[in-house]
Design a protein around this motif. Structure first.
Motif, mmCIF file in Angstrom:
data_model
loop_
_atom_site.group_PDB
_atom_site.id
_atom_site.type_symbol
_atom_site.label_atom_id
_atom_site.label_comp_id
_atom_site.label_asym_id
_atom_site.label_seq_id
_atom_site.Cartn_x
_atom_site.Cartn_y
_atom_site.Cartn_z
ATOM 1 N N LEU A 267 -3.110 69.816 24.061
ATOM 2 C CA LEU A 267 -2.062 69.580 22.943
ATOM 3 C C LEU A 267 -1.055 68.482 23.790
ATOM 4 N N PHE A 268 -1.308 69.275 24.359
ATOM 5 C CA PHE A 268 0.076 68.228 25.683
ATOM 6 C C PHE A 268 -0.290 67.051 26.355
ATOM 7 N N LEU B 250 2.593 71.442 13.885
ATOM 8 C CA LEU B 250 2.409 72.769 13.433
ATOM 9 C C LEU B 250 1.468 73.095 14.425
ATOM 10 N N SER B 251 0.846 72.147 15.212
ATOM 11 C CA SER B 251 -0.921 72.328 15.438
ATOM 12 C C SER B 251 0.005 73.550 17.020
ATOM 13 N N LEU B 252 1.066 73.667 17.183
ATOM 14 C CA LEU B 252 1.621 74.320 18.317
ATOM 15 C C LEU B 252 2.259 75.341 18.044
ATOM 16 N N LYS B 253 2.775 76.074 16.654
ATOM 17 C CA LYS B 253 3.608 76.866 15.485
ATOM 18 C C LYS B 253 2.106 77.307 15.476
ATOM 19 N N TYR B 254 0.800 77.356 15.075
ATOM 20 C CA TYR B 254 0.025 78.487 15.533
ATOM 21 C C TYR B 254 -0.647 78.710 16.613
ATOM 22 N N TYR B 255 -1.155 77.528 17.770
ATOM 23 C CA TYR B 255 -1.113 78.244 19.087
ATOM 24 C C TYR B 255 -0.352 78.883 19.790
ATOM 25 N N ASN B 256 0.839 78.821 19.780
ATOM 26 C CA ASN B 256 2.195 79.839 20.232
ATOM 27 C C ASN B 256 1.830 81.155 19.737
ATOM 28 N N GLN B 257 2.335 81.676 18.427
ATOM 29 C CA GLN B 257 1.773 82.728 17.084
ATOM 30 C C GLN B 257 0.207 82.848 18.095
ATOM 31 N N ASP C 23 2.200 64.617 28.309
ATOM 32 C CA ASP C 23 3.209 65.879 29.209
ATOM 33 C C ASP C 23 2.029 66.192 29.896
ATOM 34 N N TYR C 24 1.736 65.465 31.242
ATOM 35 C CA TYR C 24 0.372 65.970 32.249
ATOM 36 C C TYR C 24 0.868 67.018 32.574
ATOM 37 N N LYS C 25 2.008 67.266 32.671
ATOM 38 C CA LYS C 25 2.416 68.504 34.612
ATOM 39 C C LYS C 25 2.168 69.986 32.961
ATOM 40 N N ASN C 26 2.600 70.020 32.249
ATOM 41 C CA ASN C 26 2.227 71.357 31.326
ATOM 42 C C ASN C 26 0.860 71.273 30.952
ATOM 43 N N VAL C 27 -0.076 69.648 30.762
ATOM 44 C CA VAL C 27 -2.072 70.217 30.391
ATOM 45 C C VAL C 27 -2.114 70.638 31.595
#
Length: 652
Positions: free
Chosen positions: A175-176, A144-151, A181-185
């Motif tokens: 979040l990552f 849910l966190s990723l969903k709202y961040y992406n919106q 997922d340190y590459k994305n971070v």
């Protein structure tokens, strides 16, 4: 490791959500000016002034901030001023977030989102979406966190709002980071840092530098961790931003600890604990105490280590920070082991392991409760096992054939090798096709079973209504006629006749109620929302107050989807009425491009969600299996004494 989240941007009288825009002396002068204006005879701007005071007090006196916030909210609702109501909700959410009460922060942000959508302000809606993402992140709900961040991120990109992109990039990095997922971070942190540097905003640059210091600890680049943490610390001191200094001290402290510089680590972590205590940063305080306890353990100062770890447990449990509770208990287990208290160490380690399982094993095992479904599933599994056996036999034959081909390869090596490669390719395709067919058959079987179940409900409901109902109706009519003609010998005989009529009436009403519950007419004729409205309208309003809100669901869904969702909602609401001892129940439907989201929240006594998998009843198991059939998710968020939130999401 603590990171600094970027919250929403304020427009007009609302500025950056996480940043102090004024120095301490000027801020106090600003507060005094606002109070003086509020106490003047001119009350035209009272709501706006209360909102501003709430904002100014939000971090150093959050309780005082809420007093002004609640006054502003009440005044805005009395005057029906939506633009002020939403800002009051927004600021109240900030005060709760500042003290680590993420559930209440989420509640106010969700209320604010409803009004943002009504006002059609895309940027402010994106701000609130970002804040909701933060709350879900802190509560451990990654999806849910990723969903709202992406919106929020998509809206900022569409509007070309550079600061908004940087803000959400920072939060996505955090979040990552939680999922290693340190590459994305690093990618998201560097994107935010580059934007703020280009905009010449030293405060926001310092935030991203503090976060880079955090992530470099996990990539074991300890020198970089210390460098960026101290660089951010210098900027915060120069700008008199005291609230976020503890984060830089914590990050630098654990960096020094990793490099073996014990004295510096001890100094920095001690200052971090003191500052986090001063500013009531409870989650960061728990984190700092954990690492200070680890350092004390390394120095064999076991009493101090125990004290720090215990403080961390108490602080983390008070705000529901499960990961910090887990880490602190692991430290306590190590201390007990060092002291020779092996039983106590084992129990602490076991408690930490249970928390870890609840955090990282969220894929719930779905069990099918209906006997017919069980039978069909077992039958299908037998068929699958048979197919696997046939595949194994086929593979053995292939191996035998390959042996002969290997012998023949001495004569016709090139031709045999080509034939083998072609055959292997066909075999892989056939296995893939066979597996796809198996999956398709499983899905069709489950779909057919659920369809049969609904058909059987409809048949039984019809037979009750048309068969038993007609018989009871006829019996009632005949008894009424007979009662009017009878000559009663006494009042007792007359009273007995009345009781018979009353029992037949009650039987008829009960039969109609059961018939409608099994297959509501509203569900068949008007769809899911109408059926839920009809169901809710029959609940006793004196016992529980029900709020139903529907957003975006203007068209009917697939009939089977509607049927499954209705049964799940019906089961959830009945559980609330029977077990929760609640006085308030909120139901919300939200239809967007991702699918359908349903939340059901009550203020009842709650329960321990850790026991769902082991002690779930038939009702809960049925709910989870039905949602899984629709390829959806169902999450339970509850604690004893704090109510329950059931979140359902069905993708398009």
């Amino acid at each position: 490791m603590p990171s600094i989240k970027s919250l929403s941007i304020r427009s007009s009288f609302l500025l950056f959500f996480l940043c102090f825009n004024m120095l301490g002396t000027f801020a106090q002068s600003r507060i005094d000016s606002l109070k003086q204006e509020l106490n003047s005879k001119n009350q035209e701007n009272a709501t706006a002034l209360l909102i501003e005071l709430c904002w100014e007090y939000r971090y150093h006196h959050p309780d005082s901030a809420r007093i002004y916030g609640y006054q502003a909210l009440k005044l805005a609702r009395e005057k029906k001023e939506k633009k002020f109501e939403v800002e009051a909700l927004h600021n109240l959410a900030v005060t709760y977030e500042a003290q680590g009460d993420y559930k209440k922060s989420l509640s106010y942000n969700l209320e604010a989102l409803k009004i943002r959508l009504q006002l059609n302000d895309d940027l402010k809606t994106a701000n609130t979406l970002n804040n909701i993402g933060i709350a879900y992140d802190e509560l451990g709900n990654f999806s849910l966190s990723l969903k709202y961040y992406n919106q929020a991120y998509s809206t900022y990109k569409k509007k070309k709002h550079i600061e908004g992109i940087a803000m959400v990039s920072t939060n996505l990095g955090i979040l990552f980071k939680a999922h290693k997922d340190y590459k994305n971070v690093v990618k998201y942190y560097q994107e935010a840092n580059a934007i703020y540097t280009k905009l010449n905003q030293p405060r926001e640059v310092a935030f991203t530098e503090a976060n880079l210091g955090s992530v470099y600890y996990y990539t074991k680049q300890y020198d970089s961790c210390i460098y960026y943490s101290l660089k951010a610390q210098q900027t915060f001191k120069a700008l008199n931003i005291q609230q976020f200094l503890p984060t830089t001290y914590t990050n630098a402290g654990i960096g020094y600890a990793a490099l073996g510089q014990t004295k510096k680590a001890l100094d920095f972590l001690t200052i971090s604990v003191d500052l986090n205590t001063k500013y009531n940063n409870r989650k960061e305080l728990a984190f700092a105490n954990i690492h200070l306890a680890k350092l004390m353990l390394k120095l064999n100062r076991l009493n101090e280590a125990t004290l720090n770890a215990t403080k961390a447990v108490n602080t983390a449990e008070a705000i529901g920070a499960s990961k910090e509770v887990m880490d602190a208990k692991e430290v306590l287990a190590s201390i007990s082991e060092r002291q020779g208290k092996f039983k106590e160490a084992y129990e602490l380690h076991l408690a930490a392991t249970k928390i870890k399982d609840s955090l990282f094993q969220k894929d719930k095992t779905t069990l099918i409760s209906d006997y017919q479904v069980r039978y069909q599933t077992e039958k299908k599994e037998q068929q699958i096992q048979s197919l696997h056996q046939q595949t194994t036999i086929q593979k053995l034959k292939i191996k035998q054939k390959n042996l002969w081909l290997s012998i023949a390869a001495f004569i016709i090596l090139a031709g045999t090798l080509s034939a083998y490669l072609i055959y292997s390719r066909r075999k892989i395709k056939e296995e893939a096709r066979l597996q796809a067919e198996i999956n398709k058959q499983q899905e069709q079987t489950t779909k057919a079973v659920l369809g049969a179940e609904e058909n059987e409900r409809g048949r039984i409901a019809t037979e009750l209504h048309d068969g038993v109902g007609q018989l009871l109706s006829t019996a009632l009519m005949n008894m009424n006629g007979l009662a009017e003609k009878l000559q009663y010998q006494s009042e007792e005989e007359k009273e007995k006749a009345k009781n018979v009529l009353k029992l037949i009436n009650e039987s008829y009403d009960e039969m109609r109620s059961i018939s409608h519950q099994m297959m509501p007419n509203a569900l068949l004729k008007a769809g899911l929302t109408s059926a839920v409205k009809e169901f809710v309208s029959k609940i006793d309003k004196d016992k529980i107050k029900v709020s139903l809100e529907i957003i975006g669901l203007r068209e009917r869904l697939n009939q089977q989807v509607e049927s499954v969702l209705y049964r799940v909602i019906q089961e959830t609401v009945n559980n609330v009425i029977k077990h929760a001892q609640a006085t308030k129940l909120d139901i919300q439907f939200l239809k967007d491009e991702d699918g359908v989201a349903i939340t059901i929240e009550d203020n009842g006594k709650g329960f321990n969600t850790n026991s769902i998998n082991d002690n779930a009843g038939v009702g809960l198991k049925s709910m989870m299996s039905r949602i899984a059939f629709l390829k959806g998710t169902i999450d339970f968020d509850s604690k004893p004494g704090r109510g329950t939130l059931v979140a359902i999401h069905i993708p398009n």
